[in-house]
Design a protein around this motif. Structure first.
Motif, PDB file in Angstrom:
ATOM      1  N   GLY A 269       4.472  -7.095  -3.236  1.00 15.36           N
ATOM      2  CA  GLY A 269       4.438  -6.209  -2.107  1.00 15.36           C
ATOM      3  C   GLY A 269       3.349  -5.152  -2.754  1.00 15.36           C
ATOM      4  O   GLY A 269       3.017  -5.070  -3.700  1.00 15.36           O
ATOM      5  N   PRO A 270       3.219  -4.064  -1.819  1.00 10.77           N
ATOM      6  CA  PRO A 270       2.092  -3.041  -2.113  1.00 10.77           C
ATOM      7  C   PRO A 270       2.681  -2.025  -3.021  1.00 10.77           C
ATOM      8  O   PRO A 270       1.687  -1.016  -3.321  1.00 10.77           O
ATOM      9  CB  PRO A 270       1.883  -2.554  -0.833  1.00 10.77           C
ATOM     10  N   LEU A 271       3.814  -1.892  -3.607  1.00 10.06           N
ATOM     11  CA  LEU A 271       4.552  -0.998  -4.290  1.00 10.06           C
ATOM     12  C   LEU A 271       4.147   0.379  -3.907  1.00 10.06           C
ATOM     13  O   LEU A 271       3.522   0.921  -4.862  1.00 10.06           O
ATOM     14  CB  LEU A 271       3.963  -1.396  -5.849  1.00 10.06           C
ATOM     15  N   PRO A 272       4.802   0.956  -2.907  1.00  7.69           N
ATOM     16  CA  PRO A 272       4.288   2.351  -2.543  1.00  7.69           C
ATOM     17  C   PRO A 272       5.184   3.044  -3.433  1.00  7.69           C
ATOM     18  O   PRO A 272       6.036   2.886  -4.198  1.00  7.69           O
ATOM     19  CB  PRO A 272       5.148   2.504  -1.106  1.00  7.69           C
ATOM     20  N   LEU A 379      -9.690  11.828   2.484  1.00  7.17           N
ATOM     21  CA  LEU A 379     -11.021  11.267   2.352  1.00  7.17           C
ATOM     22  C   LEU A 379     -10.944  10.944   1.133  1.00  7.17           C
ATOM     23  O   LEU A 379     -10.881  11.815  -0.196  1.00  7.17           O
ATOM     24  CB  LEU A 379     -12.136  12.446   2.721  1.00  7.17           C
ATOM     25  N   CYS A 380     -11.306   9.454   0.855  1.00  9.11           N
ATOM     26  CA  CYS A 380     -10.971   9.084  -0.574  1.00  9.11           C
ATOM     27  C   CYS A 380     -12.083   7.805  -0.770  1.00  9.11           C
ATOM     28  O   CYS A 380     -12.473   7.367   0.176  1.00  9.11           O
ATOM     29  CB  CYS A 380      -9.569   8.802  -0.766  1.00  9.11           C
ATOM     30  N   HIS A 381     -11.877   7.290  -2.135  1.00 11.74           N
ATOM     31  CA  HIS A 381     -12.666   6.173  -2.516  1.00 11.74           C
ATOM     32  C   HIS A 381     -12.132   4.927  -2.070  1.00 11.74           C
ATOM     33  O   HIS A 381     -12.647   3.688  -2.483  1.00 11.74           O
ATOM     34  CB  HIS A 381     -12.939   6.312  -3.811  1.00 11.74           C
ATOM     35  N   ALA A 382     -11.053   4.520  -1.398  1.00  9.38           N
ATOM     36  CA  ALA A 382     -10.381   3.555  -0.887  1.00  9.38           C
ATOM     37  C   ALA A 382      -9.725   2.875  -2.222  1.00  9.38           C
ATOM     38  O   ALA A 382      -9.499   1.455  -2.093  1.00  9.38           O
ATOM     39  CB  ALA A 382     -11.386   2.680  -0.092  1.00  9.38           C
ATOM     40  N   GLY A 383      -9.614   3.393  -3.379  1.00 10.11           N
ATOM     41  CA  GLY A 383      -8.717   2.608  -4.280  1.00 10.11           C
ATOM     42  C   GLY A 383      -7.317   2.405  -3.669  1.00 10.11           C
ATOM     43  O   GLY A 383      -6.703   3.432  -2.810  1.00 10.11           O
ATOM     44  N   PHE A 384      -6.766   1.163  -3.587  1.00  5.21           N
ATOM     45  CA  PHE A 384      -5.628   0.821  -2.713  1.00  5.21           C
ATOM     46  C   PHE A 384      -4.449   1.463  -3.125  1.00  5.21           C
ATOM     47  O   PHE A 384      -3.678   1.850  -2.180  1.00  5.21           O
ATOM     48  CB  PHE A 384      -5.518  -0.722  -3.008  1.00  5.21           C
ATOM     49  N   SER A 385      -4.248   2.089  -4.273  1.00  7.99           N
ATOM     50  CA  SER A 385      -2.920   2.973  -4.564  1.00  7.99           C
ATOM     51  C   SER A 385      -3.257   4.167  -3.677  1.00  7.99           C
ATOM     52  O   SER A 385      -2.040   4.847  -3.109  1.00  7.99           O
ATOM     53  CB  SER A 385      -2.647   3.187  -6.099  1.00  7.99           C
ATOM     54  N   SER A 386      -4.526   4.792  -3.751  1.00  7.57           N
ATOM     55  CA  SER A 386      -4.517   5.918  -2.723  1.00  7.57           C
ATOM     56  C   SER A 386      -4.405   5.744  -1.299  1.00  7.57           C
ATOM     57  O   SER A 386      -3.987   6.660  -0.642  1.00  7.57           O
ATOM     58  CB  SER A 386      -6.132   6.366  -3.069  1.00  7.57           C
ATOM     59  N   VAL A 387      -4.788   4.634  -0.948  1.00 11.72           N
ATOM     60  CA  VAL A 387      -4.691   4.302   0.449  1.00 11.72           C
ATOM     61  C   VAL A 387      -3.287   4.329   0.840  1.00 11.72           C
ATOM     62  O   VAL A 387      -2.841   4.702   1.856  1.00 11.72           O
ATOM     63  CB  VAL A 387      -5.311   2.699   0.769  1.00 11.72           C
ATOM     64  N   ILE A 388      -2.385   3.591  -0.096  1.00 12.27           N
ATOM     65  CA  ILE A 388      -0.965   3.517   0.269  1.00 12.27           C
ATOM     66  C   ILE A 388      -0.249   5.076   0.053  1.00 12.27           C
ATOM     67  O   ILE A 388       0.742   5.159   0.756  1.00 12.27           O
ATOM     68  CB  ILE A 388      -0.183   2.513  -1.009  1.00 12.27           C
ATOM     69  N   GLU A 389      -0.805   5.784  -0.760  1.00  7.96           N
ATOM     70  CA  GLU A 389      -0.392   7.276  -0.738  1.00  7.96           C
ATOM     71  C   GLU A 389      -0.631   7.907   0.451  1.00  7.96           C
ATOM     72  O   GLU A 389       0.142   8.683   1.137  1.00  7.96           O
ATOM     73  CB  GLU A 389      -0.905   7.846  -1.869  1.00  7.96           C
ATOM     74  N   ASN A 459      -1.451   2.279  14.648  1.00  6.47           N
ATOM     75  CA  ASN A 459      -1.382   1.643  13.541  1.00  6.47           C
ATOM     76  C   ASN A 459      -0.942   1.818  12.052  1.00  6.47           C
ATOM     77  O   ASN A 459      -0.150   1.499  11.416  1.00  6.47           O
ATOM     78  CB  ASN A 459      -2.830   0.730  13.355  1.00  6.47           C
ATOM     79  N   GLN A 460      -1.596   3.200  11.813  1.00  9.01           N
ATOM     80  CA  GLN A 460      -1.075   3.971  10.538  1.00  9.01           C
ATOM     81  C   GLN A 460       0.602   4.128  10.745  1.00  9.01           C
ATOM     82  O   GLN A 460       0.938   3.912   9.763  1.00  9.01           O
ATOM     83  CB  GLN A 460      -1.829   5.003  10.474  1.00  9.01           C
ATOM     84  N   ARG A 461       0.909   4.473  11.727  1.00  8.45           N
ATOM     85  CA  ARG A 461       2.467   4.741  11.802  1.00  8.45           C
ATOM     86  C   ARG A 461       3.055   3.757  11.656  1.00  8.45           C
ATOM     87  O   ARG A 461       4.201   3.591  11.016  1.00  8.45           O
ATOM     88  CB  ARG A 461       2.494   5.455  13.314  1.00  8.45           C
ATOM     89  N   LYS A 462       2.594   2.489  12.278  1.00  3.79           N
ATOM     90  CA  LYS A 462       3.191   1.386  12.008  1.00  3.79           C
ATOM     91  C   LYS A 462       3.602   0.804  10.592  1.00  3.79           C
ATOM     92  O   LYS A 462       4.531   0.560   9.945  1.00  3.79           O
ATOM     93  CB  LYS A 462       2.776   0.158  12.740  1.00  3.79           C
ATOM     94  N   TRP A 463       2.384   1.128   9.705  1.00  2.00           N
ATOM     95  CA  TRP A 463       2.365   0.668   8.473  1.00  2.00           C
ATOM     96  C   TRP A 463       3.347   1.506   7.450  1.00  2.00           C
ATOM     97  O   TRP A 463       3.911   1.103   6.646  1.00  2.00           O
ATOM     98  CB  TRP A 463       0.657   0.382   7.823  1.00  2.00           C
ATOM     99  N   LYS A 464       3.205   2.787   7.801  1.00  2.00           N
ATOM    100  CA  LYS A 464       4.140   3.734   7.271  1.00  2.00           C
ATOM    101  C   LYS A 464       5.652   3.315   7.431  1.00  2.00           C
ATOM    102  O   LYS A 464       6.288   3.240   6.355  1.00  2.00           O
ATOM    103  CB  LYS A 464       3.843   5.248   7.868  1.00  2.00           C
ATOM    104  N   GLU A 465       6.021   2.781   8.549  1.00  2.00           N
ATOM    105  CA  GLU A 465       7.295   2.413   8.600  1.00  2.00           C
ATOM    106  C   GLU A 465       7.645   1.244   7.651  1.00  2.00           C
ATOM    107  O   GLU A 465       8.630   1.092   7.086  1.00  2.00           O
ATOM    108  CB  GLU A 465       7.563   1.944  10.072  1.00  2.00           C
ATOM    109  N   PHE A 466       6.558   0.450   7.814  1.00  2.00           N
ATOM    110  CA  PHE A 466       6.888  -0.796   6.920  1.00  2.00           C
ATOM    111  C   PHE A 466       6.833  -0.473   5.264  1.00  2.00           C
ATOM    112  O   PHE A 466       7.661  -0.975   4.739  1.00  2.00           O
ATOM    113  CB  PHE A 466       5.530  -1.867   7.083  1.00  2.00           C
TER     114      PHE A 466
END
Length: 493
Positions: A269-272, A379-389, A459-466
């Motif tokens: 999983g994405p490990l939030p 506004l970030c570099h799209a490192g995936f941990s930053s995206v999840i945060e 869409n972001q709201r949907k992914w947040k719930e997930f």
């Protein structure tokens, strides 16, 4: 006291001796599975290994964590209070040109960072000795230790290639079909196109400047294997592939990787991130409290991604043009930071934005800042941990990738997940201007009742719930533990 006391030897040909000390079990262990974590010496790699260690430890898995001595304190600070993970430190062998006592890429320039791989390759004898005494069921290793599966196979230990990158990155760049023909690496034009058999998704190509950057994967330094060769060898020779992703986000790319490597691919999983227990520093909390909810732009590119002076100027001016308050974090290589900052920012900029802008260099409490009620955009570099945060903290994503996997991360979020917007750039050299920054921010912060801003927010709201669904995220880890126990021949208790 650590349960393992390491006696480091100065000669690179000599392995450390390891002395075991008994200590009481601090967990309600329900699994006899024992794994070793062995990430590369970069905190962009160490952090996801620590995240996974916390999760596995909470499910009763015994975790031994390998890293260089200078990294131990920071790793320990990242472990959960309840974690039973044991850190096993060692010394990095001396390599000409590598500063003594520096054990991660955080304090090195790119040239020196390549020497860390040289040092890592010299550590094979001591790693073999450690593993022969620990006797774990699995070693979870990183991209740079492609020699590990062969080294430990005669010890009866299985290996897991833990990919800290999204599946799209593996599928596009490091599959066997990426090579145009045996023994020949791709050109820029070939890298623009997906490899043969790549799934039909929103990701159809790389831009010229992105393809140029990706050629780093095929460059050899100091006569050592290039990153592509290391990754491909590790993926092909390991027992199991473990990926920090899930089918919900990346099914087409996961299935493509399975077809390429034909071995078990397990998904953690994405490990939030877990919420931080410490409070935001008072001076930042007071400043953020002055602004309305969801109105502040937080902008940061991590500790090891550096913008050019011209990029900093356009970024700063673009933030000012939005009319929104902003908190801009800028980091530089190990130089005189004040000199660099004064040179990079537009003349008079600090004075003109004093009422609504913060420009900071160095470390800040990023998770706590993103969680503050007034912060509404990251506004970030799209490192995936930053995206999840960003997503779990309900911050709208504006992405400005700078290197490596950041480009495909942004494509996944912007194109497939439709949960963020990427700053527009020129194909040839990646140039962006202040107006491009302004337009991207306005899409998700000001034009929220128009498309595509409205869809992105939904869409972001949907992914947040997930991501915040604890049952879903917990099941990823539970299933991985069960599958690893089955592969190791362990009966669950």
């Amino acid at each position: 006291m650590l349960p393992y006391q390491i006696e480091a030897r100065s000669s690179k040909s000599m392995a450390p001796s390891i002395h075991f000390e008994m200590e009481s079990d601090k967990s309600n262990t329900h699994s006899s599975l024992h794994v070793v974590m062995f990430p590369f010496f970069a905190f962009g790699h160490i952090s996801p290994f620590v995240q996974l260690s916390n999760k596995l430890s909470s499910h009763g898995v015994k975790v031994s964590f390998f890293s260089a001595s200078a990294n131990v304190n920071r790793i320990r600070s990242m472990l959960n209070d309840a974690s039973t993970t044991q850190i096993i430190p060692f010394n990095i062998p001396h390599v000409e040109g590598l500063p003594p006592g520096v054990d991660s890429t955080a304090d090195l320039n790119p040239t020196q960072s390549e020497l860390l791989k040289v040092a890592l390759d010299l550590m094979q004898p001591q790693i073999r000795t450690l593993l022969s005494q620990l006797k774990p069921h699995f070693v979870l290793f990183d991209f740079a230790q492609e020699w590990l599966p062969k080294l430990v196979s005669e010890l009866g230990i299985q290996t897991v290639f833990y990919s800290v990158f999204i599946a799209l990155s593996t599928a596009y760049v490091t599959v066997p079909s990426r090579l145009p023909e045996p023994g020949r690496y791709p050109t820029i034009d070939e890298m623009k196109k997906p490899p043969p058999g790549f799934p039909q998704t929103s990701v159809t190509s790389l831009r010229t400047f992105e393809a140029q950057d990706s050629l780093y994967m095929f460059k050899s330094f100091h006569g050592k294997p290039c990153v592509y060769d290391r990754v491909l060898s590790g993926l092909q020779s390991c027992s199991v592939i473990l990926a920090k992703t899930c089918d919900e986000m990346e099914a087409p790319y996961i299935n493509y990787a399975k077809s390429q490597f034909k071995k078990p691919v397990l998904l953690v999983g994405p490990l939030p991130p877990e919420p931080r227990p410490d409070q935001l520093e008072e001076k930042w909390a007071k400043w953020l409290d002055k602004f309305e909810a969801n109105s502040v732009i937080y902008c940061s590119f991590g500790s090891e991604t550096f913008l050019t002076d011209s990029q900093i100027k356009e970024l700063a001016l673009g933030l000012e043009l939005t009319g929104l308050p902003f908190f801009l974090v800028l980091n530089f290589p190990k130089v005189d930071v004040s000199t660099e900052l004064n040179r990079a920012l537009p003349e008079g900029f600090l004075e003109s934005v004093e009422a609504k802008g913060i420009i900071h260099t160095g470390w800040v409490q990023q998770q706590q800042i993103l969680a503050h009620k007034s912060v509404g955009c990251y506004l970030c570099h799209a490192g995936f941990s930053s995206v999840i945060e960003a997503i779990v903290n309900d911050c709208q994503l504006v992405m400005l990738p700078q290197k490596g996997d950041q480009y495909v991360n942004s494509k996944l979020v912007h194109g497939d997940l439709k949960a963020g917007v990427e700053v527009n750039r020129i194909d040839e050299d990646g140039f962006f201007g202040k107006e491009d920054i302004k337009r991207a921010v306005e899409t998700v912060m000001l034009n929220i009742n128009e498309e595509p801003g409205m869809s992105i927010r939904n869409n972001q709201r949907k992914w947040k719930e997930f991501l915040l669904n604890k049952d879903i995220q917990n099941n990823f880890i539970k299933n991985v533990v069960k599958e690893m126990e089955a592969i190791a021949g362990i009966s669950s208790i």
